[in-house]
Design an enzyme around this catalytic site. Structure first.
Site, PDB file in Angstrom:
ATOM      1  N   CYS A 156       0.793  -1.247   0.000  1.00  0.00           N
ATOM      2  CA  CYS A 156       0.000   0.000   0.000  1.00  0.00           C
ATOM      3  C   CYS A 156       0.818   1.286   0.000  1.00  0.00           C
ATOM      4  O   CYS A 156       0.531   2.196  -0.784  1.00  0.00           O
ATOM      5  CB  CYS A 156      -0.921   0.035   1.206  1.00  0.00           C
ATOM      6  SG  CYS A 156      -2.179  -1.205   1.130  1.00  0.00           S
ATOM      7  N   ARG A 191      14.925   1.894   3.735  1.00  0.00           N
ATOM      8  CA  ARG A 191      14.976   0.637   2.957  1.00  0.00           C
ATOM      9  C   ARG A 191      14.352  -0.503   3.752  1.00  0.00           C
ATOM     10  O   ARG A 191      14.854  -1.622   3.739  1.00  0.00           O
ATOM     11  CB  ARG A 191      16.408   0.308   2.507  1.00  0.00           C
ATOM     12  CG  ARG A 191      16.397  -0.644   1.277  1.00  0.00           C
ATOM     13  CD  ARG A 191      17.765  -1.144   0.871  1.00  0.00           C
ATOM     14  NE  ARG A 191      18.692  -0.083   0.596  1.00  0.00           N
ATOM     15  CZ  ARG A 191      19.896   0.052   1.194  1.00  0.00           C
ATOM     16  NH1 ARG A 191      20.297  -0.843   2.080  1.00  0.00           N
ATOM     17  NH2 ARG A 191      20.670   1.073   0.898  1.00  0.00           N
ATOM     18  N   SER A 192      13.229  -0.200   4.436  1.00  0.00           N
ATOM     19  CA  SER A 192      12.562  -1.273   5.180  1.00  0.00           C
ATOM     20  C   SER A 192      11.894  -2.231   4.194  1.00  0.00           C
ATOM     21  O   SER A 192      11.616  -1.864   3.044  1.00  0.00           O
ATOM     22  CB  SER A 192      11.552  -0.705   6.164  1.00  0.00           C
ATOM     23  OG  SER A 192      10.423  -0.187   5.486  1.00  0.00           O
ATOM     24  N   ASP A 214      19.754   3.876   3.451  1.00  0.00           N
ATOM     25  CA  ASP A 214      19.365   3.547   4.814  1.00  0.00           C
ATOM     26  C   ASP A 214      20.541   3.830   5.734  1.00  0.00           C
ATOM     27  O   ASP A 214      21.536   4.432   5.293  1.00  0.00           O
ATOM     28  CB  ASP A 214      18.830   2.108   4.940  1.00  0.00           C
ATOM     29  CG  ASP A 214      19.916   1.053   4.926  1.00  0.00           C
ATOM     30  OD1 ASP A 214      21.093   1.387   4.699  1.00  0.00           O
ATOM     31  OD2 ASP A 214      19.583  -0.122   5.155  1.00  0.00           O
ATOM     32  N   ILE A 215      20.431   3.413   7.014  1.00  0.00           N
ATOM     33  CA  ILE A 215      21.524   3.772   7.928  1.00  0.00           C
ATOM     34  C   ILE A 215      22.829   3.065   7.571  1.00  0.00           C
ATOM     35  O   ILE A 215      23.883   3.514   7.968  1.00  0.00           O
ATOM     36  CB  ILE A 215      21.196   3.522   9.436  1.00  0.00           C
ATOM     37  CG1 ILE A 215      20.348   2.282   9.589  1.00  0.00           C
ATOM     38  CG2 ILE A 215      20.523   4.725  10.064  1.00  0.00           C
ATOM     39  CD1 ILE A 215      20.114   1.895  11.036  1.00  0.00           C
TER      40      ILE A 215
HETATM   41  N1  LIG Z   1       2.501   7.204   5.047  1.00  0.00           N
HETATM   42  C1  LIG Z   1       2.212   5.939   5.178  1.00  0.00           C
HETATM   43  O1  LIG Z   1       1.312   5.444   4.561  1.00  0.00           O
HETATM   44  C2  LIG Z   1       3.021   5.096   6.085  1.00  0.00           C
HETATM   45  C3  LIG Z   1       3.962   5.681   6.879  1.00  0.00           C
HETATM   46  N2  LIG Z   1       4.728   4.934   7.692  1.00  0.00           N
HETATM   47  C4  LIG Z   1       5.709   5.650   8.471  1.00  0.00           C
HETATM   48  O2  LIG Z   1       6.948   5.573   7.774  1.00  0.00           O
HETATM   49  C5  LIG Z   1       8.022   5.550   8.684  1.00  0.00           C
HETATM   50  C6  LIG Z   1       8.932   4.364   8.410  1.00  0.00           C
HETATM   51  O3  LIG Z   1       8.280   3.162   8.717  1.00  0.00           O
HETATM   52  P1  LIG Z   1       9.031   1.757   8.490  1.00  0.00           P
HETATM   53  O4  LIG Z   1       9.574   1.704   7.115  1.00  0.00           O
HETATM   54  O5  LIG Z   1       8.055   0.725   8.892  1.00  0.00           O
HETATM   55  O6  LIG Z   1      10.218   1.889   9.543  1.00  0.00           O
HETATM   56  P2  LIG Z   1      11.505   0.959   9.805  1.00  0.00           P
HETATM   57  O7  LIG Z   1      11.998   1.345  11.146  1.00  0.00           O
HETATM   58  O8  LIG Z   1      11.202  -0.461   9.497  1.00  0.00           O
HETATM   59  O9  LIG Z   1      12.579   1.433   8.698  1.00  0.00           O
HETATM   60  C7  LIG Z   1      13.194   2.679   8.754  1.00  0.00           C
HETATM   61  C8  LIG Z   1      14.191   2.815   7.613  1.00  0.00           C
HETATM   62  O10 LIG Z   1      14.784   4.111   7.676  1.00  0.00           O
HETATM   63  C9  LIG Z   1      16.209   3.980   7.680  1.00  0.00           C
HETATM   64  N3  LIG Z   1      16.814   5.045   8.466  1.00  0.00           N
HETATM   65  C10 LIG Z   1      16.661   5.288   9.786  1.00  0.00           C
HETATM   66  N4  LIG Z   1      17.396   6.357  10.156  1.00  0.00           N
HETATM   67  C11 LIG Z   1      18.024   6.804   9.052  1.00  0.00           C
HETATM   68  C12 LIG Z   1      18.924   7.866   8.785  1.00  0.00           C
HETATM   69  N5  LIG Z   1      19.303   8.697   9.734  1.00  0.00           N
HETATM   70  N6  LIG Z   1      19.364   8.024   7.527  1.00  0.00           N
HETATM   71  C13 LIG Z   1      18.972   7.196   6.555  1.00  0.00           C
HETATM   72  N7  LIG Z   1      18.114   6.169   6.740  1.00  0.00           N
HETATM   73  C14 LIG Z   1      17.655   5.970   7.978  1.00  0.00           C
HETATM   74  C15 LIG Z   1      16.465   2.619   8.281  1.00  0.00           C
HETATM   75  O11 LIG Z   1      17.742   2.157   7.931  1.00  0.00           O
HETATM   76  C16 LIG Z   1      15.334   1.816   7.651  1.00  0.00           C
HETATM   77  O12 LIG Z   1      15.659   1.414   6.350  1.00  0.00           O
HETATM   78  C17 LIG Z   1       7.382   5.584  10.061  1.00  0.00           C
HETATM   79  O13 LIG Z   1       7.374   6.904  10.523  1.00  0.00           O
HETATM   80  C18 LIG Z   1       5.992   5.082   9.822  1.00  0.00           C
HETATM   81  O14 LIG Z   1       5.067   5.545  10.783  1.00  0.00           O
HETATM   82  C19 LIG Z   1       4.627   3.588   7.701  1.00  0.00           C
HETATM   83  C20 LIG Z   1       3.706   2.936   6.935  1.00  0.00           C
HETATM   84  C21 LIG Z   1       2.790   3.661   6.109  1.00  0.00           C
END
Ligand SMILES: NC(=O)C1=CN([C@@H]2O[C@H](COP(=O)(O)OP(=O)(O)OC[C@H]3O[C@@H](n4cnc5c(N)ncnc54)[C@H](O)[C@@H]3O)[C@@H](O)[C@H]2O)C=CC1
Ligand SMILES: Nc1nc(=O)c2c([nH]1)NC[C@@H]1CN(c3ccc(C(=O)N[C@@H](CCC(=O)O)C(=O)O)cc3)C=[N+]21
Length: 329
Positions: A156, A191-192, A214-215
């Site tokens: 999604c 890159r989650s 990603d990090i």
């Molecule tokens: N707008 C939407 O529809 C949706 C939004 N989200 C939001 O998106 C965000 C991410 O969610 P997930 O992917 O599930 O989180 P996750 O924690 O699984 O992945 C985070 C990613 O960001 C990278 N990252 C973290 N710090 C970093 C940095 N300083 N520099 C570069 N890369 C960095 C990590 O390496 C990882 O690849 C959350 O805030 C979540 O609430 C999640 C799902 C749907």
């Protein structure tokens, strides 16, 4: 003659505008379901964590479902009861699709993966089961080749960002379908497995050069040399960081789950298109509007509209449902 100064303005495009357009299509498609056994599809959502952003997202999803003719059944369950609850929903004919809010086991991603795989393929509205992900990574659109009646579900949030890029006309409709990002350079910061990696693959499969950050570092996703390769290829960019990729990027998409993280505005190209999908503001509000040509501060509402479309697609994939199968792309 005095030359007229062109105002230097960034267009801020709200998710609501894009979501409304998609929801109008959803409404039209759902009208075709009337008179069948699934005139009001049901989405079951499992909340097994205490993440306030998941609760908030569930509240919005409920509102959007109910306003648009769908049932939304929120099931709050204990982590330890989740697996059985999902199995029960798999076997419940009253449930047309389901989603589970992640993360659940914060220190055990494998256990979250196990739950993702416990969701039946036919009810996986978020496209996170292995078969759906495999098809997405391989640029395969159907679950039942060569009959090609059942569409594979795309995740999604990545699909919502594709829809956002289409709305912004970053996808060039002059080019052939499947090649409409050819020539575009896009940075995706995240890159989650549920968001950033599938998004990078989808964009590369449509012809873009995608820097996935990603990090741990930077990878580049492309369709390889030329434009004919059927699916994307990935290479590590040793020693590269944001400072290398941001100045090259026409589009910057960020989804870093942290309050403190801000994309360094000074590295972004003048006139870039900037999209935030994190629940935190990853772009520096006032400054980004001096740099970007288009800024999309959030995409959550688009994600929910895509969720409803995926739900209709799941219903249409069941031949016995008797609904029309031409769900819009
Ligand atoms: N707008 C939407 O529809 C949706 C939004 N989200 C939001 O998106 C965000 C991410 O969610 P997930 O992917 O599930 O989180 P996750 O924690 O699984 O992945 C985070 C990613 O960001 C990278 N990252 C973290 N710090 C970093 C940095 N300083 N520099 C570069 N890369 C960095 C990590 O390496 C990882 O690849 C959350 O805030 C979540 O609430 C999640 C799902 C749907
Ligand atoms: N399986 C699963 N799928 C998800 O999609 C999922 C999940 N688990 N777990 C929880 C996170 C959280 N999440 C958000 C969605 C939209 C905004 C978002 O952008 N919301 C607002 C902006 C913030 C506001 O207005 O307060 C908006 O777009 O209008 C944020 C967060 C999805 N999640």
């Amino acid at each position: 003659m005095a030359s007229q100064e062109v105002p230097k303005t960034c267009r801020v495009i709200l998710a609501d505008t894009i979501a409304k357009k998609l929801l109008a299509e959803v409404k039209e498609t759902l009208a075709g379901f009337q008179g069948t056994a699934v005139s009001k599809p049901t989405l079951a959502a499992f909340l097994a964590n205490d993440d306030p952003s998941a609760q908030q997202y569930a509240d919005w999803s409920k509102k959007t479902c109910e306003e648009n003719g769908f049932n939304f059944d929120l099931r709050k369950v204990d982590k330890e009861a989740l697996e059985e609850a999902v199995v029960e929903a798999n076997n419940d004919n009253a449930v047309d699709g389901m989603l589970v809010y992640y993360p659940i086991w914060r220190n055990n991603q494998q256990q979250d993966r196990y739950i993702q795989e416990t969701v039946a393929l036919s009810k996986d509205v978020e496209g996170l089961c292995h078969t759906h992900l495999f098809n997405m990574y391989h640029n395969t659109r159907f679950l039942d080749p060569p009959t090609n009646q059942k569409k594979s579900i795309l995740p999604c949030t990545p699909l919502a960002i594709v829809k956002t890029l289409e709305h912004l006309q970053i996808y060039n409709p002059i080019l052939a379908y499947g090649n409409r990002l050819f020539g575009k350079t896009i940075t995706v910061i995240n890159r989650s497995e549920v968001n950033g990696r599938p998004l990078a693959a989808l964009l590369a499969n449509d012809g873009a050069t995608v820097y996935s950050v990603d990090i741990t570092g930077v990878q580049v996703f492309t369709r390889g040399s030329g434009i004919r390769a059927p699916r994307h290829q990935v290479h590590d960019k040793e020693g590269w960081a944001l400072e290398n990729v941001l100045p090259l990027s026409d589009v910057v998409i960020s989804g870093v789950p942290s309050e403190a993280f801000k994309v360094p505005t000074e590295l972004i190209r003048d006139g870039a298109v900037c999209i935030n999908f994190s629940s935190y503001r990853n772009f520096d509000g006032p400054a980004i509007k001096e740099k970007a040509s288009i800024y999309v501060p959030s995409t959550g509402k688009v994600t929910i509209a895509v969720l409803l479309r995926n739900l209709m697609r799941l219903v249409a994939n069941r031949p016995q449902s008797g609904v029309p199968t031409d769900i819009p792309e």
